[in-house]
Design a protein around this motif. Structure first.
Motif, PDB file in Angstrom:
ATOM      1  N   VAL A  71       0.651  -1.095   0.207  1.00  0.00           N
ATOM      2  CA  VAL A  71      -0.232   0.130  -0.060  1.00  0.00           C
ATOM      3  C   VAL A  71       1.311   1.049  -0.005  1.00  0.00           C
ATOM      4  O   VAL A  71       1.342   1.087   0.392  1.00  0.00           O
ATOM      5  N   SER A  72       0.384   2.278  -1.107  1.00  0.00           N
ATOM      6  CA  SER A  72       1.396   3.543  -0.535  1.00  0.00           C
ATOM      7  C   SER A  72       0.443   4.585  -1.648  1.00  0.00           C
ATOM      8  O   SER A  72      -0.340   4.371  -1.948  1.00  0.00           O
ATOM      9  N   ASP A  78       5.959   2.787   1.070  1.00  0.00           N
ATOM     10  CA  ASP A  78       5.467   1.873   0.515  1.00  0.00           C
ATOM     11  C   ASP A  78       5.082   1.081   2.119  1.00  0.00           C
ATOM     12  O   ASP A  78       6.501   0.874   2.242  1.00  0.00           O
ATOM     13  N   LEU A  79       4.418   0.318   2.554  1.00  0.00           N
ATOM     14  CA  LEU A  79       3.051  -0.658   3.770  1.00  0.00           C
ATOM     15  C   LEU A  79       3.621  -1.895   2.926  1.00  0.00           C
ATOM     16  O   LEU A  79       2.540  -1.884   1.657  1.00  0.00           O
ATOM     17  N   GLU A  96       9.091   1.111   4.172  1.00  0.00           N
ATOM     18  CA  GLU A  96       9.977   1.591   3.135  1.00  0.00           C
ATOM     19  C   GLU A  96      10.450   3.123   4.014  1.00  0.00           C
ATOM     20  O   GLU A  96       9.810   3.611   4.678  1.00  0.00           O
ATOM     21  N   GLU A  97      11.876   2.741   4.322  1.00  0.00           N
ATOM     22  CA  GLU A  97      12.411   3.878   4.799  1.00  0.00           C
ATOM     23  C   GLU A  97      12.826   5.023   3.898  1.00  0.00           C
ATOM     24  O   GLU A  97      12.827   5.053   3.393  1.00  0.00           O
ATOM     25  N   VAL A  98      12.274   5.861   4.880  1.00  0.00           N
ATOM     26  CA  VAL A  98      12.425   7.666   3.854  1.00  0.00           C
ATOM     27  C   VAL A  98      13.723   8.365   4.558  1.00  0.00           C
ATOM     28  O   VAL A  98      14.138   8.184   4.915  1.00  0.00           O
ATOM     29  N   THR A  99      14.903   8.435   3.161  1.00  0.00           N
ATOM     30  CA  THR A  99      15.717   9.121   3.490  1.00  0.00           C
ATOM     31  C   THR A  99      15.345  10.634   2.723  1.00  0.00           C
ATOM     32  O   THR A  99      14.439  10.825   1.837  1.00  0.00           O
ATOM     33  N   GLY A 100      16.626  11.229   3.260  1.00  0.00           N
ATOM     34  CA  GLY A 100      16.153  12.975   2.177  1.00  0.00           C
ATOM     35  C   GLY A 100      15.188  13.911   2.856  1.00  0.00           C
ATOM     36  O   GLY A 100      14.993  14.816   2.277  1.00  0.00           O
ATOM     37  N   LEU A 101      14.812  13.674   4.206  1.00  0.00           N
ATOM     38  CA  LEU A 101      14.468  14.964   5.343  1.00  0.00           C
ATOM     39  C   LEU A 101      15.396  15.138   6.113  1.00  0.00           C
ATOM     40  O   LEU A 101      16.503  14.704   6.737  1.00  0.00           O
ATOM     41  N   LYS A 183       0.591   6.808  -8.915  1.00  0.00           N
ATOM     42  CA  LYS A 183       0.934   7.813  -8.040  1.00  0.00           C
ATOM     43  C   LYS A 183       1.517   7.791  -6.662  1.00  0.00           C
ATOM     44  O   LYS A 183       0.687   7.783  -5.151  1.00  0.00           O
ATOM     45  N   SER A 184       1.625   6.848  -6.445  1.00  0.00           N
ATOM     46  CA  SER A 184       2.474   6.070  -5.496  1.00  0.00           C
ATOM     47  C   SER A 184       3.486   6.442  -4.703  1.00  0.00           C
ATOM     48  O   SER A 184       3.775   7.617  -5.705  1.00  0.00           O
ATOM     49  N   TRP A 185       3.904   6.190  -3.951  1.00  0.00           N
ATOM     50  CA  TRP A 185       4.793   7.308  -3.469  1.00  0.00           C
ATOM     51  C   TRP A 185       6.667   7.056  -3.858  1.00  0.00           C
ATOM     52  O   TRP A 185       6.613   5.796  -4.470  1.00  0.00           O
ATOM     53  N   CYS A 186       7.535   8.055  -3.817  1.00  0.00           N
ATOM     54  CA  CYS A 186       8.430   8.632  -4.832  1.00  0.00           C
ATOM     55  C   CYS A 186       9.305   9.092  -4.604  1.00  0.00           C
ATOM     56  O   CYS A 186       8.790  10.191  -4.369  1.00  0.00           O
TER      57      CYS A 186
END
Length: 250
Positions: A71-72, A78-79, A96-101, A183-186
């Motif tokens: 699910v995203s 992404d879950l 999914e691990e979030v990077t860039g924040l 339109k999923s997470w990118c």
């Protein structure tokens, strides 16, 4: 559709948005008259938002009562979720691990960034949906094409970096083969969002390769349009979406 020993999984759409549900097997019902879906007591899989993209995972065990989905959404990394169709419960397996924040990008305090990362690490225990909606705004509106057809338009921007009425925009469009625009997470979008860009996604019709970039004149703020041409309806729909996007005054 997918079928298991004790469950039937249906892939549905409502108002252009994806839905998944399961029906217990065998079905104990009289089929002498037409039936509605609700007559089969379906269990609709809980999802965090009606803007989510949903993809089935590897579900190869016919005897299993668990169905895995990814699910995203534009604001939800992404879950991976396991849905127990027998108990009508779900388990979040991974996100999914979030990077860039970082504080220099989104002008938020380091404590807020750390809080987001901690939430993402604790989802398996808390079983709560984790998203970045405090940093990113995502909404779905309907705009009218040149021929009166309603076109879904998803709009995404950073709450911190966006400057009302001044931020530039990119309008993406796709409509071939009955498929919706992804339109999923990118994470690749984070750089543009951090610079104040407004991203819009239009599910137009009748489009094919190749990709074309162009910019319309007469708009209040610059919008770069990416779409897949070769059909007049596609161009007209994208053009109307661009002017509607502009009139929404982001």
């Amino acid at each position: 559709m997918d079928i298991f020993h004790e469950h039937l999984v249906l892939f549905l759409q409502k108002d252009g948005l994806p839905l998944f549900c399961s029906i217990d097997l065998p079905v104990q019902i009289d089929f002498q008259e037409p039936k509605e879906l609700g007559d089969f007591a379906p269990w609709f899989f809980p999802i965090p938002s009606n803007l989510c993209s949903i993809l089935p995972g590897p579900n190869n065990d016919f005897m299993s009562s668990t169905f895995r989905l990814v699910v995203s959404s534009p604001v939800i990394p992404d879950l991976t979720v396991d849905y127990d169709m027998r108990k009508k419960t779900f388990t979040i397996v991974d996100q999914e691990e979030v990077t860039g924040l970082c504080s220099s990008i989104y002008t938020v305090g380091q404590s807020n960034v750390s809080s987001i990362q901690q939430n993402l690490q604790l989802i398996e225990d808390s079983q709560s949906w984790s998203d970045l909606s405090k940093l990113l705004s995502c909404e779905r509106v309907q705009v009218v094409s040149h021929d009166g057809v309603s076109i879904p338009l998803v709009i995404l921007y950073s709450r911190e970096a966006h400057i009302h009425g001044e931020s530039p925009g990119i309008l993406y469009g796709y409509g071939a083969y009955g498929e919706d625009l992804d339109k999923s997470w990118c994470s690749d979008r984070l750089s543009l969002l951090a610079r104040g860009w407004v991203l819009a996604f239009a599910d137009v019709r009748y489009s094919l390769m190749p990709v074309v970039f162009f910019q319309l004149t007469g708009l209040h703020f610059p919008i770069i349009i990416q779409y897949f041409p070769t059909h007049l309806t596609t161009y007209c729909s994208m053009r109307n979406c661009a002017f509607s996007f502009d009139e929404l005054d982001y």
